[in-house]
Write an enzyme that holds these catalytic residues in place. Structure first.
Site, PDB file in Angstrom:
ATOM      1  N   PRO A   2       0.948  -1.079   0.029  1.00 11.95           N
ATOM      2  CA  PRO A   2       0.070   0.264   0.013  1.00 11.95           C
ATOM      3  C   PRO A   2       0.906   1.109   0.168  1.00 11.95           C
ATOM      4  O   PRO A   2       1.779   1.390   0.659  1.00 11.95           O
ATOM      5  CB  PRO A   2      -0.727   0.229   1.218  1.00 11.95           C
ATOM      6  CG  PRO A   2      -0.714  -1.428   1.910  1.00 11.95           C
ATOM      7  CD  PRO A   2       0.702  -2.089   1.433  1.00 11.95           C
ATOM      8  N   GLU A   3       0.633   2.225  -0.826  1.00  9.93           N
ATOM      9  CA  GLU A   3       1.268   3.442  -1.017  1.00  9.93           C
ATOM     10  C   GLU A   3       0.259   4.494  -0.474  1.00  9.93           C
ATOM     11  O   GLU A   3      -0.624   4.372   0.193  1.00  9.93           O
ATOM     12  CB  GLU A   3       1.644   3.863  -2.252  1.00  9.93           C
ATOM     13  CG  GLU A   3       2.487   2.575  -2.796  1.00  9.93           C
ATOM     14  CD  GLU A   3       3.116   2.800  -4.247  1.00  9.93           C
ATOM     15  OE1 GLU A   3       3.037   3.787  -4.804  1.00  9.93           O
ATOM     16  OE2 GLU A   3       3.072   1.927  -5.118  1.00  9.93           O
ATOM     17  N   LYS A  71       3.466   6.199   4.642  1.00  6.73           N
ATOM     18  CA  LYS A  71       2.579   5.047   4.744  1.00  6.73           C
ATOM     19  C   LYS A  71       2.043   4.168   6.079  1.00  6.73           C
ATOM     20  O   LYS A  71       1.831   3.335   6.117  1.00  6.73           O
ATOM     21  CB  LYS A  71       3.471   3.869   4.048  1.00  6.73           C
ATOM     22  CG  LYS A  71       3.776   4.283   2.441  1.00  6.73           C
ATOM     23  CD  LYS A  71       4.574   3.291   1.847  1.00  6.73           C
ATOM     24  CE  LYS A  71       5.135   3.643   0.477  1.00  6.73           C
ATOM     25  NZ  LYS A  71       6.079   2.789   0.023  1.00  6.73           N
ATOM     26  N   ARG A 291      13.519  -4.288  -7.574  1.00  5.38           N
ATOM     27  CA  ARG A 291      12.205  -4.045  -8.099  1.00  5.38           C
ATOM     28  C   ARG A 291      12.115  -3.962  -9.634  1.00  5.38           C
ATOM     29  O   ARG A 291      13.440  -3.965 -10.306  1.00  5.38           O
ATOM     30  CB  ARG A 291      11.588  -2.897  -7.653  1.00  5.38           C
ATOM     31  CG  ARG A 291      11.465  -2.930  -6.127  1.00  5.38           C
ATOM     32  CD  ARG A 291      11.172  -1.819  -5.533  1.00  5.38           C
ATOM     33  NE  ARG A 291      11.055  -1.871  -4.154  1.00  5.38           N
ATOM     34  CZ  ARG A 291       9.744  -1.760  -3.629  1.00  5.38           C
ATOM     35  NH1 ARG A 291       8.655  -1.611  -4.249  1.00  5.38           N
ATOM     36  NH2 ARG A 291       9.646  -1.849  -2.208  1.00  5.38           N
TER      37      ARG A 291
END
Ligand SMILES: [Zn+2]
Length: 303
Positions: A2-3, A71, A291
């Site tokens: 979640p951002e 966050k 990533r």
């Protein structure tokens, strides 16, 4: 993970549901995810506290506010107490009702909460209105910290965070100060919470596509006009994503267990092999650290 838009959605929903609620009790089956303040010798956080110790500290307290910082979800209680929740990879808070049967919470409600992704409850706060706040977290990386407000607010992970990109006073000058002199690749700079808060893998990809900047471009080589495009893209995309209640690409759900809609509006994130919405070129994916970055090779040229 979640951002900013996903955490903001959760925080706004929680404000409507849990402010003024009193804590009746707690339950947890994954104590290693819980950090409790111990006040024997100054300020110290103890990992995996005993349920009884935790319950003693939190029982009877009333929730007076819920805030977001980067966050992190920050829940403020009476008696100057505070809880910090970082949902990490797969964690998400749910407002519902469960019953513990054979050491496992069983959902007592139907609807979105019964989806498989919401079935990994490891921590529950029980409220005085018989509703509960549960943390579903398949991979168990989420972290819950509880203690004195002044001590929690002073934790490095909160104190040293970069500016909030959607704050009204976050203007181009502040953005340039934070980002413009950094030596790293712009994608990694945008994802560093100590430079700018709340941006992760999904939104950094889309922001850079919107701004027509290659993810590998070194931040310090960017001209003012390019920085300005990134700054405007940050405001535009994060605002849109908050409005659409975030991105449910994998585990993220809102507090009622429902998905966010940004996934239908995303520009390049997880669209490898599909066409660019601007120029119809094929979206590519490249490795950046551990990533991936998604970008359009024609619209986003490395200089
Ligand atoms: Zn393109």
């Amino acid at each position: 993970m979640p951002e900013l838009p996903e955490v903001e959605t959760i925080v706004r929903d929680l404000r409507k549901k849990i402010i003024d609620r009193k804590i009746k009790s707690v339950w947890l089956d994954s104590p290693r995810q819980i950090f409790l303040q111990k006040k024997t010798a100054g300020f110290k956080l103890v990992r995996a506290p005993k349920l009884g110790d935790f319950e003693k500290q939190i029982k009877g307290l009333k929730i007076i506010n819920v805030q977001r910082r980067a966050k992190n979800i920050l829940i403020y209680f009476t008696n100057e107490k505070m809880m910090l929740i970082h949902q990490k990879m797969t964690g998400h808070l749910l407002y519902g009702k469960w019953k513990i049967i054979a050491k496992k919470p069983q959902l007592l409600l139907e609807g979105a909460l019964s989806e498989r992704v919401n079935d990994f409850i490891h921590f529950i706060l029980y409220f005085d209105n018989d509703w509960q706040l549960g943390l579903s977290d398949m991979r168990k990386f989420a972290k819950v910290v509880f203690g004195d407000k002044t001590e929690i607010e002073n934790l490095k992970e909160l104190r040293e965070l970069g500016p909030e990109p959607l704050e009204k006073n976050f203007d181009f000058k502040k953005f340039k100060e934070a980002v413009g002199n950094k030596t790293g690749k712009i994608k990694q700079v945008l994802m560093n919470p100590y430079i700018i808060a709340g941006i992760g893998n999904i939104y950094s990809d889309d922001i850079l596509w919107e701004a027509k900047i290659h993810p590998f471009q070194s931040a310090m080589t960017l001209k003012d006009v390019e920085l300005k495009r990134i700054f405007l893209a940050i405001k535009k995309i994060l605002t849109q994503a908050v409005k659409l209640r975030g991105t449910s690409f994998s585990d993220y759900r809102d507090v009622e267990g429902k998905k966010g809609y940004y996934v239908d509006k995303r520009r390049v994130y997880q669209r490898e092999g599909e066409k660019c919405f601007r120029c119809r070129s094929i979206i590519k994916r490249i490795k950046i650290g551990s990533r991936s970055a998604h970008f359009c090779p024609k619209c986003q040229v490395l200089k």
